[in-house]
Design an enzyme around this catalytic site. Structure first.
Site, PDB file in Angstrom:
ATOM      1  N   CYS A 164       0.822  -1.198   0.000  1.00 17.58           N
ATOM      2  CA  CYS A 164       0.000   0.000   0.000  1.00 17.58           C
ATOM      3  C   CYS A 164       0.863   1.258   0.000  1.00 17.58           C
ATOM      4  O   CYS A 164       2.089   1.200   0.051  1.00 17.58           O
ATOM      5  CB  CYS A 164      -0.909   0.007   1.227  1.00 17.58           C
ATOM      6  N   ARG A 180      -4.747   1.188  -1.334  1.00 19.59           N
ATOM      7  CA  ARG A 180      -4.710  -0.215  -0.947  1.00 19.59           C
ATOM      8  C   ARG A 180      -4.450  -1.158  -2.122  1.00 19.59           C
ATOM      9  O   ARG A 180      -5.097  -1.063  -3.168  1.00 19.59           O
ATOM     10  CB  ARG A 180      -6.040  -0.612  -0.288  1.00 19.59           C
ATOM     11  N   SER A 206      -4.959  -4.988  -2.262  1.00 18.60           N
ATOM     12  CA  SER A 206      -5.608  -6.002  -1.427  1.00 18.60           C
ATOM     13  C   SER A 206      -4.870  -7.334  -1.525  1.00 18.60           C
ATOM     14  O   SER A 206      -4.692  -7.871  -2.628  1.00 18.60           O
ATOM     15  CB  SER A 206      -7.059  -6.187  -1.856  1.00 18.60           C
ATOM     16  N   ILE A 225      -4.856  -9.669   1.786  1.00 16.68           N
ATOM     17  CA  ILE A 225      -5.523 -10.523   2.778  1.00 16.68           C
ATOM     18  C   ILE A 225      -6.864  -9.886   3.147  1.00 16.68           C
ATOM     19  O   ILE A 225      -6.954  -8.660   3.275  1.00 16.68           O
ATOM     20  CB  ILE A 225      -4.644 -10.690   4.033  1.00 16.68           C
ATOM     21  N   ASN A 270       1.067   0.478   5.715  1.00 17.71           N
ATOM     22  CA  ASN A 270       1.642  -0.166   4.532  1.00 17.71           C
ATOM     23  C   ASN A 270       2.476  -1.347   5.007  1.00 17.71           C
ATOM     24  O   ASN A 270       3.427  -1.155   5.764  1.00 17.71           O
ATOM     25  CB  ASN A 270       2.533   0.845   3.776  1.00 17.71           C
ATOM     26  N   GLY A 271       2.128  -2.566   4.606  1.00 19.56           N
ATOM     27  CA  GLY A 271       2.964  -3.698   4.986  1.00 19.56           C
ATOM     28  C   GLY A 271       2.185  -4.974   5.227  1.00 19.56           C
ATOM     29  O   GLY A 271       1.027  -5.105   4.837  1.00 19.56           O
ATOM     30  N   ASP A 276      -4.690  -8.047   8.991  1.00 25.21           N
ATOM     31  CA  ASP A 276      -3.616  -7.699   9.922  1.00 25.21           C
ATOM     32  C   ASP A 276      -3.665  -6.237  10.355  1.00 25.21           C
ATOM     33  O   ASP A 276      -3.152  -5.882  11.418  1.00 25.21           O
ATOM     34  CB  ASP A 276      -2.257  -8.034   9.326  1.00 25.21           C
ATOM     35  N   ILE A 301      14.460 -13.387 -15.102  1.00 29.78           N
ATOM     36  CA  ILE A 301      14.799 -12.461 -16.177  1.00 29.78           C
ATOM     37  C   ILE A 301      16.146 -12.868 -16.769  1.00 29.78           C
ATOM     38  O   ILE A 301      17.118 -13.076 -16.036  1.00 29.78           O
ATOM     39  CB  ILE A 301      14.877 -11.011 -15.667  1.00 29.78           C
ATOM     40  N   GLY A 303      14.823 -13.428  -2.513  1.00 24.41           N
ATOM     41  CA  GLY A 303      15.947 -13.879  -1.694  1.00 24.41           C
ATOM     42  C   GLY A 303      16.808 -12.756  -1.165  1.00 24.41           C
ATOM     43  O   GLY A 303      17.924 -13.003  -0.689  1.00 24.41           O
TER      44      GLY A 303
END
Length: 633
Positions: free
Chosen positions: A2, A50, A52, A54, A75-76, A100, A291, A364
């Site tokens: 977000c 937002r 979306s 969850i 945001n997160g 959350d 890529i 990673g």
């Protein structure tokens, strides 16, 4: 993922207009194209875009507690929100959603500022508490999610996920900070907490800011740091099993989503490890994206295919042309301030490819910093043996003289570049590491900067960035110290910034299991000699993964995202370089020695020297200046 924005009256209860918050909010539409929300009351205005992930049907923001006295814009992702929800319900809190976000408002009610210590995830949020007349800002421990802020001259405090939202404010102070120019040409980015502007800041990772109505802006407070507390283990076999299990758990909690989820797969150790763990945790094939490059020395797709075939993933590949420089203007708009990592181009493309298949991708990132994977760690520790044996009072004059007169050999492999080694040995350990990671050396910056800029710097040098963290470092182990420096600077200012902006440009959420703070706390306590063992970086990680990945993937030389800048600047971008770097914008800025820039361009384009890093850094800085002039017009 977000985007958040907000304004707060430090002096009273001014009314903010919906148009103001909406204007800020819409600059970050790309961060959350699914929905937008605004909350305004006397003295405060909050906005949210937002994406979306969850609880798609609810969880709209800004989101309130039961009586509407506490509101959050966030945001997160908080991965341990199910267990926190149950704990808070047991304390009497009533939940209206299954997302959350709602955990944050109730956690604030229950634990106050200490609520952040309970959260496991990536986040940047702001909480307005009407009863306390306070605004509380927080950023996650590693700085995965961004948070900018500024206190304006009229007593308004403003914040946002991206700098572009603050730039919509007419009275935002936009005077360029000379020390940020020094830092940019040293690191390739402006490190936290500074931005390119003197009076605009980034909240440091692992920090909070509590602002009370009617008070002056306080200093931010640190709530977490990497501990480096030694880990006890019975055997290396047991340690490897423990490492894999902890990694698997960090991956597992990041696989919760109500939208399509996949992973980046570069063919390197870290992304391959994430895919291997994901494949064990779900029955259906993992979506993977890679890529490739049309220049063989930059192309890792054959190794990505090995892992994709081994785990029978649903694999997608894209190809980046070696002449994919059409993104230059896009990059300037994405990053808002000067940013010189050219691998932002392929990162943008891999996010673009991933978004065509999924909405959430695991990456990673963080493996090299955690497990000492960068080649520069090896070089530094080799030099450390000599620095430990010979006092600096001897090394500085002797190796300094050798470093000054020994010919430069950009074309040679690092091991044969004696000039660079001599320069490193003439410095203290921290000075040497800064020299290693610097885009432009101190000598080059001195040649590049104008007398006017040097005077404005008042003796400031970028070593002060490192010195700040050295003074507070929890470890003095030579390898752990430079890992710590990278986690505080390069990881957040370069790597995580690059991935956040590139992914958000495509409304793609990227999750980073190797930067799980519990995993990092444990890994930080492992002995340095099993991270870098002899000349083998990531030794304990690689050996732990031998049952899961091919040796070709684990033990080949690291490639990374490379871009053929030198070729571009002698070929298709030759004319653009002249127009940009010798044009009026950069000349009239007064920051640079134009004779040196002309020399750099001339020697690079003749093939006498490879100055591609200097040219790229200048090109991105000039593009930033041009955008600033356009917006001021």
């Amino acid at each position: 993922m977000c985007g958040i924005v907000g304004v707060f009256d430090l002096t009273g209860k001014r009314e903010f207009t919906r148009e103001l918050i909406s204007r800020m909010n819409e600059t970050q539409y790309h961060r959350g194209p699914d929905e937008g929300g605004i909350h305004i009351e006397p003295g405060v205005g909050l906005g949210h875009r937002r994406l979306s992930i969850i609880d798609l049907s609810s969880g709209q923001q800004p989101l309130f507690n039961e009586d509407g006295s506490v509101v959050v814009t966030y945001n997160g992702e908080i991965y341990n929100f199910p267990s926190l929800s149950e704990e808070l319900k047991a304390c009497g809190h009533v939940f209206k959603t299954h997302c959350d976000t709602e955990v944050i408002v109730h956690a604030w009610e229950e634990w106050g500022e200490a609520c952040v210590e309970r959260f496991r995830g990536m986040f940047a949020f702001a909480i307005w508490d009407r009863n306390q007349q306070s605004l509380f800002l927080a950023r996650d421990r590693l700085g995965i999610k961004p948070l900018y802020y500024s206190a304006l001259a009229d007593g308004i405090f403003a914040f946002s996920s991206e700098l572009k939202a603050l730039k919509t404010l007419d009275n935002l102070p936009r005077e360029i900070d000379p020390t940020s120019i020094e830092d940019y040409f040293t690191f390739g980015y402006v490190p936290e907490p500074k931005t390119i502007f003197k009076q605009v800041y980034k909240l440091r990772p692992g920090h909070t800011l509590l602002i009370k109505s009617g008070s002056v802006l306080p200093q931010s407070k640190e709530y977490w740091d990497i501990p480096f507390i030694p880990v006890e283990y019975t055997s290396e076999v047991a340690l490897k099993a423990d490492l894999v299990e902890r990694m698997r758990e960090a991956v597992k909690i990041r696989m919760v989503a109500d939208v399509p989820l996949g992973a980046f797969l570069s063919g390197g150790v870290d992304s391959s490890a994430i895919v291997a763990m994901m494949a064990q945790l779900q029955d259906k094939p993992v979506h993977t994206c890679a890529i490739g490059f049309d220049v063989k020395q930059f192309n890792e797709t054959e190794f990505a295919k090995q892992v994709a075939n081994q785990y029978k993933t649903d694999h997608y590949e894209g190809l980046v042309s070696s002449d994919d420089f059409d993104l230059l203007d896009t990059l300037v708009d994405l990053y808002d301030e000067p940013y010189a990592d050219s691998s932002a181009i392929p990162t943008y493309r891999v996010c673009q490819l991933a978004k065509s298949q999924v909405t959430v991708a695991l990456s990673g990132d963080g493996g090299d910093e955690n497990f000492a994977g960068y080649r520069r760690y090896r070089w530094h520790m080799n030099e450390e043996k000599i620095r430990a044996a010979i006092p600096l009072s001897i090394r500085r004059p002797v190796f300094g003289l050798l470093g000054k007169f020994y010919p430069k050999a950009d074309w040679a492999p690092r091991v044969f570049r004696a000039k660079t080694t001599f320069q490193g040995l003439a410095r203290s350990s921290v000075e040497a590491y800064l020299h290693t990671v610097s885009l432009l050396s101190e000598e080059q910056r001195n040649l590049l900067f104008s007398d006017q800029l040097k005077a404005a710097l008042k003796g400031y040098k970028s070593i002060e960035v490192f010195n700040h963290y050295v003074a507070k470092s929890p470890t003095q182990d030579p390898l752990s110290l430079i890992q710590y420096l990278d986690m505080k600077t390069y990881l957040v200012g370069d790597i995580l910034t690059k991935v956040d902006r590139a992914s958000m440009a495509h409304a793609l959420e990227v999750r980073v299991p190797l930067l799980d703070h519990k995993f990092i706390e444990w890994v930080s306590g492992l002995p340095s000699n099993i991270k870098l063992k002899g000349q083998e970086g990531k030794y304990i990680l690689k050996s732990s993964l031998e049952p899961y990945l091919p040796n070709d993937v684990l033990y080949r030389d690291k490639m990374g995202f490379g871009v053929p800048l030198a070729k571009w600047f002698r070929g298709p971008l030759k004319e653009k370089i002249h127009l940009s770097l010798l044009g009026e914008t950069i000349r009239q800025s007064g920051f640079f020695n134009m004779e040196y820039i002309e020399k750099v361009i001339r020697q690079h384009q003749s093939g006498a020297r490879d100055y591609s890093v200097i040219i790229w850094s200048l090109l991105m800085f000039n593009a930033f200046l041009e955008r600033e002039l356009e917006s001021a017009a």
